[in-house]
Design an enzyme around this catalytic site. Sequence first.
Site, PDB file in Angstrom:
ATOM      1  N   ASN A 131      10.141  -9.301 136.388  1.00  0.00           N
ATOM      2  CA  ASN A 131       9.296  -9.408 135.367  1.00  0.00           C
ATOM      3  C   ASN A 131       8.988  -8.000 134.678  1.00  0.00           C
ATOM      4  OD1 ASN A 131       7.152  -9.546 133.650  1.00  0.00           O
ATOM      5  ND2 ASN A 131       5.615  -9.736 135.283  1.00  0.00           N
TER       6      ASN A 131
ATOM      7  N   LYS B  60       7.543  -7.094 132.076  1.00  0.00           N
ATOM      8  CA  LYS B  60       6.156  -6.973 131.483  1.00  0.00           C
ATOM      9  C   LYS B  60       6.495  -6.254 130.131  1.00  0.00           C
ATOM     10  CE  LYS B  60       4.253  -6.316 136.051  1.00  0.00           C
ATOM     11  NZ  LYS B  60       3.122  -6.038 137.015  1.00  0.00           N
TER      12      LYS B  60
ATOM     13  N   HIS C 123       0.801 -15.583 135.285  1.00  0.00           N
ATOM     14  CA  HIS C 123       0.765 -14.038 135.919  1.00  0.00           C
ATOM     15  C   HIS C 123      -0.534 -13.514 135.904  1.00  0.00           C
ATOM     16  CE1 HIS C 123       1.550  -9.917 136.495  1.00  0.00           C
ATOM     17  NE2 HIS C 123       2.791 -10.340 137.103  1.00  0.00           N
TER      18      HIS C 123
ATOM     19  N   GLU D 224      -1.903 -10.976 135.471  1.00  0.00           N
ATOM     20  CA  GLU D 224      -2.388 -10.014 134.393  1.00  0.00           C
ATOM     21  C   GLU D 224      -2.755 -11.096 132.987  1.00  0.00           C
ATOM     22  OE1 GLU D 224       1.242  -7.652 134.214  1.00  0.00           O
ATOM     23  OE2 GLU D 224       0.647  -6.760 136.079  1.00  0.00           O
TER      24      GLU D 224
ATOM     25  N   GLU E 264       1.411 -14.275 144.376  1.00  0.00           N
ATOM     26  CA  GLU E 264       1.497 -13.027 144.377  1.00  0.00           C
ATOM     27  C   GLU E 264      -0.235 -12.469 144.398  1.00  0.00           C
ATOM     28  OE1 GLU E 264       4.459 -11.288 141.516  1.00  0.00           O
ATOM     29  OE2 GLU E 264       2.963 -12.185 140.040  1.00  0.00           O
TER      30      GLU E 264
ATOM     31  N   GLY F  43       1.639  -4.027 141.619  1.00  0.00           N
ATOM     32  CA  GLY F  43       1.446  -2.917 140.945  1.00  0.00           C
ATOM     33  C   GLY F  43       0.904  -1.714 141.469  1.00  0.00           C
TER      34      GLY F  43
ATOM     35  N   SER G  85       4.425  -5.491 144.719  1.00  0.00           N
ATOM     36  CA  SER G  85       4.988  -4.282 145.380  1.00  0.00           C
ATOM     37  C   SER G  85       6.193  -4.414 146.351  1.00  0.00           C
ATOM     38  CB  SER G  85       3.954  -3.596 145.773  1.00  0.00           C
ATOM     39  OG  SER G  85       2.783  -3.042 145.068  1.00  0.00           O
TER      40      SER G  85
HETATM   41  C1  PEP Z   1       4.511  -8.577 139.105  1.00  0.00           C
HETATM   42  O1  PEP Z   1       3.842  -8.202 138.176  1.00  0.00           O
HETATM   43  O2  PEP Z   1       4.981  -9.530 139.070  1.00  0.00           O
HETATM   44  C2  PEP Z   1       4.708  -7.794 140.302  1.00  0.00           C
HETATM   45  C3  PEP Z   1       4.939  -8.431 141.539  1.00  0.00           C
HETATM   46  O3  PEP Z   1       4.665  -6.430 140.216  1.00  0.00           O
HETATM   47  P1  PEP Z   1       4.750  -5.362 141.157  1.00  0.00           P
HETATM   48  O4  PEP Z   1       6.317  -5.530 141.796  1.00  0.00           O
HETATM   49  O5  PEP Z   1       4.956  -4.069 140.495  1.00  0.00           O
HETATM   50  O6  PEP Z   1       3.699  -5.375 142.106  1.00  0.00           O
END
Ligand code: PEP
Length: 250
Positions: free
Chosen positions: A9, A11, A95, A97, A167, A173, A212
Amino acid sequence: MRKKIVAGNWKMNKNAEETEDLINELIEKLPDDIEAEIIIAPTFVNLASAVDHVEFTNITIAAQNMHNAENGAFTGEISADMLQSIGVETVILGHSERRAYFHETDSQLAFKVDTAIKHNMKVIFCFGEELKDRQDKQHFNVVENQLRDGLFHINNEAWENIILAYEPVWAIGTGETATPDQAQEMHEFIRETVRTRFGTIADDVSILYGGSVKPDNAKEIFGKPDVDGGLIGGAALKADDFVAIVNGLK
Ligand code: PEP
């Protein structure tokens, strides 16, 4: 059938030129001896060129969001038909966000899922608890509710097109990752929750972990029996890191 999948992703990152460059680097460096689906999700404006670039490769392009309406007065939004008209057949929905900054609710997401299913598009459905939920020991309840409210109304056939992405919000992040055991514990719970409503379909649904994931922890997380791959944010923006994560499936 349950598939191994790694999805990136991107973003709100990468302009047109950077998108082409990163895709070209991925095409060059991704291993061809792994049986896995590779999905990348650039921004809306770069989807059409991304689709052109990955033609004849095993990379699939996904959108990061879409509206549930077919068309109409929804300034700034993108429809399923628009995505499909440029060759995008996969969409990330829910997601964290989108939920946090754009206030998407489970019931809105259920409408988006319906639209995607109607269009025979694949959905990467994201969900996961916040830190407070885990501290309050409510994480299983929260996840169960998100699944129930977003997906439990669909029919059995529709599951063909659903990929789940667990997630935990506290791990996105932040550099904070769920331990492989925490991920396995929740993925097993998710599969059993799907089983209570949809029976053996639960064995066929791919459940990705996101939060992460990095080259140095991917292999251990992906090694867990109910983890079928990952949804990758930050580390998807560097070809070498993303490729190393994909290699974690080996
Ligand atoms: C995400 O935004 O779906 C995600 C998993 O981000 P990150 O890997 O940066 O934690």
